[in-house]
Write an enzyme that holds these catalytic residues in place. Structure first.
Site, mmCIF file in Angstrom:
data_model
loop_
_atom_site.group_PDB
_atom_site.id
_atom_site.type_symbol
_atom_site.label_atom_id
_atom_site.label_comp_id
_atom_site.label_asym_id
_atom_site.label_seq_id
_atom_site.Cartn_x
_atom_site.Cartn_y
_atom_site.Cartn_z
ATOM 1 N N CYS A 1 6.233 50.397 56.918
ATOM 2 C CA CYS A 1 5.993 49.810 58.236
ATOM 3 C C CYS A 1 7.004 48.773 58.731
ATOM 4 O O CYS A 1 7.314 48.760 59.922
ATOM 5 C CB CYS A 1 4.603 49.221 58.276
ATOM 6 S SG CYS A 1 3.374 50.535 58.182
ATOM 7 N N PHE A 2 7.504 47.889 57.873
ATOM 8 C CA PHE A 2 8.361 46.816 58.395
ATOM 9 C C PHE A 2 9.521 47.389 59.205
ATOM 10 O O PHE A 2 9.748 46.999 60.350
ATOM 11 C CB PHE A 2 8.893 45.941 57.259
ATOM 12 C CG PHE A 2 7.917 44.890 56.776
ATOM 13 C CD1 PHE A 2 6.720 44.666 57.434
ATOM 14 C CD2 PHE A 2 8.207 44.117 55.664
ATOM 15 C CE1 PHE A 2 5.828 43.698 56.995
ATOM 16 C CE2 PHE A 2 7.322 43.134 55.214
ATOM 17 C CZ PHE A 2 6.129 42.940 55.880
HETATM 18 P P1 NAD Z 1 -0.384 57.978 56.250
HETATM 19 O O1 NAD Z 1 0.748 58.883 56.490
HETATM 20 O O2 NAD Z 1 -0.711 57.541 54.871
HETATM 21 O O3 NAD Z 1 -1.724 58.637 56.837
HETATM 22 C C1 NAD Z 1 -1.808 59.213 58.106
HETATM 23 C C2 NAD Z 1 -2.729 60.430 58.022
HETATM 24 O O4 NAD Z 1 -2.923 60.945 59.339
HETATM 25 C C3 NAD Z 1 -2.122 61.571 57.192
HETATM 26 O O5 NAD Z 1 -3.002 61.909 56.133
HETATM 27 C C4 NAD Z 1 -1.953 62.700 58.196
HETATM 28 O O6 NAD Z 1 -2.185 63.984 57.636
HETATM 29 C C5 NAD Z 1 -3.015 62.354 59.231
HETATM 30 N N1 NAD Z 1 -2.766 62.980 60.534
HETATM 31 C C6 NAD Z 1 -1.610 63.007 61.237
HETATM 32 N N2 NAD Z 1 -1.786 63.681 62.388
HETATM 33 C C7 NAD Z 1 -3.079 64.100 62.401
HETATM 34 C C8 NAD Z 1 -3.858 64.842 63.315
HETATM 35 N N3 NAD Z 1 -3.325 65.303 64.446
HETATM 36 N N4 NAD Z 1 -5.152 65.096 63.021
HETATM 37 C C9 NAD Z 1 -5.697 64.637 61.871
HETATM 38 N N5 NAD Z 1 -5.002 63.924 60.968
HETATM 39 C C10 NAD Z 1 -3.705 63.642 61.223
HETATM 40 O O7 NAD Z 1 -0.148 56.714 57.184
HETATM 41 P P2 NAD Z 1 -0.740 55.241 56.961
HETATM 42 O O8 NAD Z 1 0.130 54.499 56.023
HETATM 43 O O9 NAD Z 1 -2.195 55.342 56.702
HETATM 44 O O10 NAD Z 1 -0.496 54.599 58.399
HETATM 45 C C11 NAD Z 1 -1.275 54.970 59.497
HETATM 46 C C12 NAD Z 1 -1.012 53.993 60.627
HETATM 47 O O11 NAD Z 1 -1.444 52.682 60.230
HETATM 48 C C13 NAD Z 1 0.459 53.852 61.005
HETATM 49 O O12 NAD Z 1 0.544 53.640 62.392
HETATM 50 C C14 NAD Z 1 0.882 52.593 60.266
HETATM 51 O O13 NAD Z 1 1.941 51.937 60.922
HETATM 52 C C15 NAD Z 1 -0.355 51.747 60.323
HETATM 53 N N6 NAD Z 1 -0.508 50.785 59.215
HETATM 54 C C16 NAD Z 1 -0.220 51.158 57.931
HETATM 55 C C17 NAD Z 1 -0.413 50.248 56.893
HETATM 56 C C18 NAD Z 1 -0.108 50.605 55.465
HETATM 57 O O14 NAD Z 1 -0.209 49.738 54.612
HETATM 58 N N7 NAD Z 1 0.258 51.818 55.130
HETATM 59 C C19 NAD Z 1 -0.934 48.986 57.168
HETATM 60 C C20 NAD Z 1 -1.233 48.654 58.482
HETATM 61 C C21 NAD Z 1 -1.024 49.563 59.499
HETATM 62 C C1 UGA Z 2 3.009 44.866 55.320
HETATM 63 C C2 UGA Z 2 2.255 43.638 55.846
HETATM 64 O O1 UGA Z 2 2.226 42.641 54.824
HETATM 65 C C3 UGA Z 2 0.831 44.007 56.248
HETATM 66 O O2 UGA Z 2 0.180 42.880 56.824
HETATM 67 C C4 UGA Z 2 0.891 45.143 57.259
HETATM 68 O O3 UGA Z 2 -0.433 45.537 57.620
HETATM 69 C C5 UGA Z 2 1.631 46.311 56.674
HETATM 70 O O4 UGA Z 2 2.977 45.897 56.291
HETATM 71 C C6 UGA Z 2 1.816 47.437 57.648
HETATM 72 O O5 UGA Z 2 1.791 47.241 58.850
HETATM 73 O O6 UGA Z 2 2.033 48.521 57.111
HETATM 74 P P1 UGA Z 2 3.059 46.188 53.015
HETATM 75 O O7 UGA Z 2 4.262 46.840 53.597
HETATM 76 O O8 UGA Z 2 2.001 47.041 52.453
HETATM 77 O O9 UGA Z 2 2.341 45.288 54.136
HETATM 78 O O10 UGA Z 2 3.495 45.185 51.862
HETATM 79 P P2 UGA Z 2 4.118 43.700 51.838
HETATM 80 O O11 UGA Z 2 3.415 42.923 50.822
HETATM 81 O O12 UGA Z 2 4.225 43.115 53.180
HETATM 82 O O13 UGA Z 2 5.588 43.975 51.288
HETATM 83 C C7 UGA Z 2 6.541 44.673 52.051
HETATM 84 C C8 UGA Z 2 7.867 44.649 51.320
HETATM 85 O O14 UGA Z 2 8.421 43.335 51.300
HETATM 86 C C9 UGA Z 2 7.764 45.076 49.865
HETATM 87 O O15 UGA Z 2 8.889 45.856 49.516
HETATM 88 C C10 UGA Z 2 7.769 43.762 49.110
HETATM 89 O O16 UGA Z 2 8.215 43.880 47.791
HETATM 90 C C11 UGA Z 2 8.725 42.953 49.968
HETATM 91 N N1 UGA Z 2 8.538 41.488 49.858
HETATM 92 C C12 UGA Z 2 7.350 40.925 50.215
HETATM 93 C C13 UGA Z 2 9.588 40.709 49.427
HETATM 94 O O17 UGA Z 2 10.688 41.209 49.124
HETATM 95 N N2 UGA Z 2 9.419 39.341 49.355
HETATM 96 C C14 UGA Z 2 8.247 38.745 49.701
HETATM 97 O O18 UGA Z 2 8.171 37.495 49.614
HETATM 98 C C15 UGA Z 2 7.191 39.558 50.148
#
Ligand code: NAD
Ligand code: UGA
Length: 476
Positions: free
Chosen positions: A286-287
């Site tokens: 995500c970042f």
């Molecule tokens: P992911 O790829 O793990 O999961 C997404 C799922 O959606 C997949 O299993 C995919 O098959 C399904 N999908 C896609 N299109 C579809 C459709 N048309 N119908 C039904 N299912 C469908 O992704 P994720 O990591 O869960 O991220 C989802 C969203 O949440 C992203 O926008 C991401 O930026 C955000 N987000 C992710 C995290 C994280 O830690 N991974 C944290 C906060 C926010």
């Molecule tokens: C990050 C945010 O922390 C969540 O709040 C957010 O919901 C999420 O992205 C998202 O939108 O997907 P995540 O990517 O799961 O979560 O993990 P982090 O703990 O944020 O770490 C991200 C990366 O930064 C990792 O590679 C981690 O090792 C690195 N990191 C983190 C550093 O190098 N230094 C730090 O001090 C912290």
């Protein structure tokens, strides 16, 4: 059947929720929702049948500490995994959208804009299968005003069903998902605060969270503020990492120590100590994608200085990753051709099996393209996943050995490189590892988790981000 008005429907208690997208967000967030709301039936659907099968099996598709216990408690009780997307939409009062929104790989905005294809497909499916009135909750991370696009698709394609679209971005961090979901710092609910229906929808979602989140942590706001807050939060977090990594580079050149500087900076109560851990660069799904989305948004609005400002966070991260690789190659007498090097950790951070944008991929690809022979070990990433990540025409898979533990990975190598901060890497028998390696034996700690003085006393030559020793020796 008695017809209920939109107002009645929006004010009635929510008892049926579905979540579309069973990934890292959809699966764990639905499981915790079901745990905290035993009276709500939660159905999770996905277009990928393998994903649903995995959620129904004993090996969940997502590794998260504590998640198995939560899923075991609620699966079959009030948490259902299903492939029936249409049925789930039809039967639910509230629909969470948790599909992936990756960076566009081609077309307008390629490499920067968020690809909203999945979001749009889901919006059209909802329009097709929904009836009556529904609350649609955008949980995926999206550019500002995406809720408006969803609303437009729903309005212009539906058979008269009424809807409210809310923004409820997810802030969980992988490896801590259960903790973050059960005890969030805050929950954002963005909606149309100016209309009665909008306020009812916001309250309906707020009532769901109030089962386990204290009211002061539930922030309601406009839809657009909520959507932007998610992108802003990720940019701020990533910016702190890039800032400390920039300071780390200065430390490597001067003899200052980045851990000490981070401690001093973080002791300021206005700044706080979190996210100041210098590393070989940040990874994760995500970042990078969210900052690119913010950059694209800024450019689209004609705000080029703002776009450059946020781009710098990513440039710094790319520099950090490349610099770490350069340190490895320079230290190994400027060539790694034919040298065996162990990579310890492949996930983008500890406590997850996720490798999306993992800095380990960058390190592995760089060393392989310079002719190194890699021996890789990660406690939670499958060999198949690592093979997919390293699949490139210029890389020979014969040059990679996937190992079952750290000792096997390090045996006969010239160096080992720590790419993920798995706690178990701190507690290895380093005397045994030293004896099994070619000499001089090198250690490159990209996570600053090792005790460098003690490794040095064993005989290792050590480099750790933020405290490069060889360079200092050169200066002296
Ligand atoms: P992911 O790829 O793990 O999961 C997404 C799922 O959606 C997949 O299993 C995919 O098959 C399904 N999908 C896609 N299109 C579809 C459709 N048309 N119908 C039904 N299912 C469908 O992704 P994720 O990591 O869960 O991220 C989802 C969203 O949440 C992203 O926008 C991401 O930026 C955000 N987000 C992710 C995290 C994280 O830690 N991974 C944290 C906060 C926010
Ligand atoms: C990050 C945010 O922390 C969540 O709040 C957010 O919901 C999420 O992205 C998202 O939108 O997907 P995540 O990517 O799961 O979560 O993990 P982090 O703990 O944020 O770490 C991200 C990366 O930064 C990792 O590679 C981690 O090792 C690195 N990191 C983190 C550093 O190098 N230094 C730090 O001090 C912290």
């Amino acid at each position: 059947m008695k017809q209920v008005s939109v107002m009645e429907s929006l004010s009635s208690p929510v008892t049926r929720i579905c979540c579309i997208g069973a990934g890292y967000v959809g699966g764990p967030s639905s499981a915790v929702l079901a745990l905290k709301c035993p009276d709500i039936m939660v159905t999770v659907v996905d277009s990928d049948p393998a994903k649903i099968d995995a959620w129904l099996s004993t090996t969940l598709p997502v590794y998260e500490p504590g998640l198995d216990a939560v899923v075991n408690q609620v699966r079959g009780r009030n948490l259902v995994f299903s492939q029936d997307v249409a049925g789930a939409i039809h039967d639910s009062q509230m629909i969470f959208i948790s599909v992936n929104t990756p960076t566009k790989e081609f077309g307008l905005g390629e490499g920067r804009a968020a690809d909203l294809t999945n979001l749009e497909i889901v919006a059209r499916l909802i329009a097709k299968h929904a009836f009556g009135s529904k609350i649609v909750v955008e949980k995926s991370t999206v550019p500002v005003r995406s809720a408006q696009s969803i609303s437009k698709i729903l309005r212009e394609n539906s058979n008269g069903f009424r809807h409210q679209v809310l923004s409820n971005p997810e802030f969980l961090s992988e490896g801590n998902a259960v903790r973050d979901l059960t005890n969030p710092d805050r929950v954002l609910i963005g909606g149309d605060e100016d209309s009665e229906e909008g306020r009812l929808a916001i309250n309906a979602l707020r009532d769901v969270y109030l089962r386990w989140v204290s009211p002061d942590k539930i922030l309601t706001m406009s839809t657009w503020s909520s959507e932007l807050s998610k992108l802003a939060a990720n940019a701020f977090l990533a910016q702190r990492i890039s800032s400390i990594n920039a300071i780390g580079c200065i430390c490597e050149e001067t003899g200052a120590e980045v851990g000490q500087v981070a401690k001093a900076v973080g002791a300021d109560s206005r700044l706080g100590p979190s996210f100041l851990q210098a590393s070989l660069g940040f990874g994760g799904s995500c970042f990078q994608k969210d900052i690119l989305s913010l950059v694209y948004l800024s450019e689209s609005l004609g705000l080029n200085p703002i776009a450059s400002y946020f781009s710098a966070i990513l440039k710094m991260n790319d520099y950090t990753k490349s610099r770490f690789c350069q340190t490895i190659i320079e230290s190994l007498f400027n060539t790694v051709r034919g040298k065996r090097i162990a990579i310890l950790g492949f996930a983008f951070k500890a406590n997850t099996g996720d490798t999306r944008c993992s800095p380990a991929i960058h390190v592995a690809k760089t060393l392989l393209s310079d002719g190194a022979l890699l021996r890789i070990y990660d406690p939670k990433v499958s060999e198949a996943q690592m093979r997919r990540d390293l699949n490139h025409p210029s890389i020979s898979q014969d040059n990679i050995l996937f190992c079952d533990d750290e000792y096997e990975a390090c045996r006969g190598t010239h160096a080992f490189v720590v790419c993920t901060e798995w706690p178990q890497f701190r507690m290895l028998d380093f005397h045994r590892i030293y004896r099994s390696m070619d000499k001089p034996a090198y250690v490159f700690d990209g996570r600053r988790i090792l005790d460098i003085p003690s490794l040095t006393s064993i005989g290792f030559h050590c480099e750790a981000v933020g405290r490069r020793t060889t360079k200092i020796e050169h200066i002296m």
